[in-house]
Design a protein around this motif. Structure first.
Motif: not given
Length: 137
Positions: A10-15, A123-127, A129-135
């Motif tokens: 949603g944020l990326l679509a707005s940008a 790719t940015l969205d997946i990265l 998500a991975l960072v947030l999931a790791y944290l």
């Protein structure tokens, strides 16, 4: 992780919508030395209006279901909503499919760079998500 992915899209679509508007303004006759002007009307024209319907429906159902949850009426209401959801979803896909010319769609996606933008955004969205999931985990 799915919630993070959906929120990020949603944020990326707005940008992308803001970026696309300035790009289209340059392409539509505004010279490159002048900054592209921002128009809420243009953004509204390109905004998918079904999102508003989804939000209004969600709010109405949340209010209604919270009042009758746990009753026989609530169970029947929920089953009716699930059934209607499947039918409206099917009708939407049929409606989209009837008016879609895949050849023109592919050519437009390749020429405009939307395909590349889609891959970069995902790719940015997946990265993210991975960072947030790791944290979190």
């Amino acid at each position: 992780v799915k919630i993070v992915l959906n929120s990020g899209l949603g944020l990326l679509a707005s940008a992308i919508a803001f970026w696309w508007q300035t790009r289209q303004t340059h392409r539509d006759g505004v010279s490159d030395d002048q900054p592209a002007s921002f128009s809420w009307l243009y953004l509204w024209d390109k905004f998918p209006k079904f999102v508003l319907g989804y939000m209004i429906s969600s709010a109405c159902l949340s209010i209604t279901m919270s009042q009758i949850e746990g009753t026989a009426q609530g169970d029947a209401y929920q089953q009716a909503i699930l059934s209607l959801n499947k039918w409206w979803f099917a009708l939407a896909f049929v409606g989209i499919g009837i008016g879609t010319n895949l050849k023109d769609l592919w050519e437009g996606a390749v020429k405009s760079g939307v395909l590349r933008l889609y891959l970069i955004a995902n790719t940015l969205d997946i990265l993210l998500a991975l960072v947030l999931a790791y944290l979190v985990f």
